[in-house]
Design a protein around this motif. Structure first.
Motif, PDB file in Angstrom:
ATOM      1  N   THR A   1       0.732  -1.281  -0.354  1.00  0.00           N
ATOM      2  CA  THR A   1       0.396  -0.284   0.087  1.00  0.00           C
ATOM      3  C   THR A   1       0.736   1.337  -0.077  1.00  0.00           C
ATOM      4  O   THR A   1       1.194   2.205  -0.609  1.00  0.00           O
TER       5      THR A   1
ATOM      6  N   HIS B   1     -10.477  -0.679   4.041  1.00  0.00           N
ATOM      7  CA  HIS B   1      -9.356  -0.496   3.633  1.00  0.00           C
ATOM      8  C   HIS B   1      -9.501  -0.088   1.990  1.00  0.00           C
ATOM      9  O   HIS B   1      -9.502  -1.921   0.992  1.00  0.00           O
TER      10      HIS B   1
ATOM     11  N   ARG C   1      -9.955  -6.507   7.748  1.00  0.00           N
ATOM     12  CA  ARG C   1     -10.377  -4.771   7.037  1.00  0.00           C
ATOM     13  C   ARG C   1     -10.714  -5.199   5.340  1.00  0.00           C
ATOM     14  O   ARG C   1     -11.704  -3.983   5.237  1.00  0.00           O
TER      15      ARG C   1
ATOM     16  N   ARG D   1      -5.134 -13.188   3.970  1.00  0.00           N
ATOM     17  CA  ARG D   1      -3.522 -13.130   5.351  1.00  0.00           C
ATOM     18  C   ARG D   1      -4.455 -13.428   6.635  1.00  0.00           C
ATOM     19  O   ARG D   1      -5.511 -12.868   7.095  1.00  0.00           O
TER      20      ARG D   1
ATOM     21  N   GLN E   1      -4.871 -13.191  10.807  1.00  0.00           N
ATOM     22  CA  GLN E   1      -4.334 -11.836  10.626  1.00  0.00           C
ATOM     23  C   GLN E   1      -3.563 -12.179  12.062  1.00  0.00           C
ATOM     24  O   GLN E   1      -4.146 -11.570  12.950  1.00  0.00           O
TER      25      GLN E   1
ATOM     26  N   PRO F   1      -4.677  -9.701  -1.244  1.00  0.00           N
ATOM     27  CA  PRO F   1      -4.671  -9.109  -1.205  1.00  0.00           C
ATOM     28  C   PRO F   1      -2.965  -8.675  -0.452  1.00  0.00           C
ATOM     29  O   PRO F   1      -2.262  -7.082  -0.659  1.00  0.00           O
ATOM     30  N   GLY F   2      -2.054  -9.739  -0.131  1.00  0.00           N
ATOM     31  CA  GLY F   2      -1.227  -9.950  -0.105  1.00  0.00           C
ATOM     32  C   GLY F   2      -0.797  -9.428   1.620  1.00  0.00           C
ATOM     33  O   GLY F   2      -2.096  -8.443   1.907  1.00  0.00           O
TER      34      GLY F   2
HETATM   35  C1  NCD Z   1      -3.013  -5.591   3.806  1.00  0.00           C
HETATM   36  C2  NCD Z   1      -3.829  -5.067   5.000  1.00  0.00           C
HETATM   37  O1  NCD Z   1      -3.006  -4.262   5.529  1.00  0.00           O
HETATM   38  O2  NCD Z   1      -4.589  -4.993   5.867  1.00  0.00           O
HETATM   39  N1  NCD Z   1      -2.899  -5.981   3.001  1.00  0.00           N
HETATM   40  C3  NCD Z   1      -2.683  -4.787   2.152  1.00  0.00           C
HETATM   41  O3  NCD Z   1      -2.768  -3.685   2.455  1.00  0.00           O
HETATM   42  N2  NCD Z   1      -2.230  -5.134   0.962  1.00  0.00           N
HETATM   43  C4  NCD Z   1      -4.413  -6.878   4.440  1.00  0.00           C
HETATM   44  C5  NCD Z   1      -2.892  -7.440   5.624  1.00  0.00           C
HETATM   45  O4  NCD Z   1      -2.342  -7.297   6.149  1.00  0.00           O
HETATM   46  O5  NCD Z   1      -3.515  -8.974   5.645  1.00  0.00           O
END
Ligand code: NCD
Length: 289
Positions: A40, A118, A150, A200, A202, A245-246
């Motif tokens: 991001t 997000h 999120r 992911r 969390q 989304p990674g």
């Molecule tokens: C996500 C985030 O930070 O919410 N990743 C992202 O922004 N690409 C998802 C995550 O943390 O698992």
């Protein structure tokens, strides 16, 4: 054209290098990150440069005045006072982002807010799908730790607007208590859905008791039924998209083979994320086309 379609249209313009940049020299964007980030933050930096602004990044933690006790809110107010054209903020849900944004002199883009949302991630995921193979006909299954994500919160808002059907698939303890269609096994979800959006686990938002670790190292893991193994790839239809989304925890959500499978759009999501964020910067700054 609806708001989402308009953003996608501008993202397509960005992809084709047709978005007009910010017209005045010396413009800056403040990227204020109070939680960790790779994709991001860096994709917003690239998008900022392409939009004709210089990114000024702040990452909370060692070496900042937060070590001396400065609060998140005061850090944001001070960084905002430097006259950036816009702010891009990621913060925990303890911060009242809505109220704070109303007091700040420039527009604010939400780059992730605690567990609450997000939005740019949800939009870029759907923009990727639209570009790769149309949103029309998509049936999205969110797989894994839906309760703490999120990204899902924001997806649900957009999917309801776009009327795209969705379902959940994950361990019972990781599903929210609502009446969304749900699957207890990945193989059942695959029959219904044609987009698998892995999430992911969390770990940082779980109590230690819930976090049972990797399916590879822990045979009792509640995530076992929801892991996409190399061996599962053969039974996956050719048209099923694999998304995430990674950051991906290889071994908790997906195998290495699934990550790199031709049906995986995981790195495409990152590429499209820059264009989508360029579009949003363009929109909030109201740069005329
Ligand atoms: C996500 C985030 O930070 O919410 N990743 C992202 O922004 N690409 C998802 C995550 O943390 O698992």
């Amino acid at each position: 054209m609806g708001q989402v379609e308009r953003t996608f249209h501008l993202a397509r313009e960005a992809k084709q290098g047709r978005l007009k940049p910010w017209p005045r020299a010396g413009g800056t964007a403040g990227l204020l990150f109070f939680e960790p980030s790779t994709r991001t933050q860096k994709s917003f930096e690239v998008a900022t440069v392409r939009a004709g602004l210089f990114p000024v990044s702040f990452n909370a933690g060692a070496g900042t005045s937060m070590e001396k006790g400065e609060s998140v809110e005061d850090s944001i107010r001070n960084l905002a006072a430097m006259g950036h054209e816009l702010l891009i903020i990621r913060a925990g849900e303890g911060v009242d982002m809505g109220a704070l944004a109303n007091q700040l002199p420039q527009p604010v883009l939400n780059a992730g807010w605690g567990k609450r949302g997000h939005p740019t991630q949800a939009l870029l995921d759907l923009f990727t799908l639209q570009e790769r193979r149309e949103l029309e006909g998509a049936r999205i299954v969110f797989v894994g730790d839906i309760l703490h994500s999120r990204v899902v919160q924001s997806h649900l808002e957009v999917l309801r607007v776009l009327k795209v059907p969705y379902a959940f698939c994950g361990p019972h303890a990781f599903l929210p208590q609502d009446d969304v269609k749900r699957f207890a096994r990945l193989r059942d979800a695959v029959e219904w859905g044609n987009v698998l959006m892995f999430l992911r686990y969390q770990n940082e938002r779980h109590s230690s008791q819930q976090n049972k670790g990797s399916v590879v190292t822990d045979p009792q893991s509640p995530f076992r039924e929801f892991f996409l193994h190399d061996e599962d790839l053969a039974m996956l239809p050719a048209t099923t998209a694999i998304m995430h989304p990674g950051p991906v925890n290889i071994g908790q959500e997906l195998s290495q083979g699934a990550y790199h499978d031709p049906r995986s759009m995981i790195l495409d999501q990152v590429t499209h994320g820059v264009w989508l964020r360029q579009a949003l910067i363009h929109q909030v700054l109201e740069v005329s086309q």
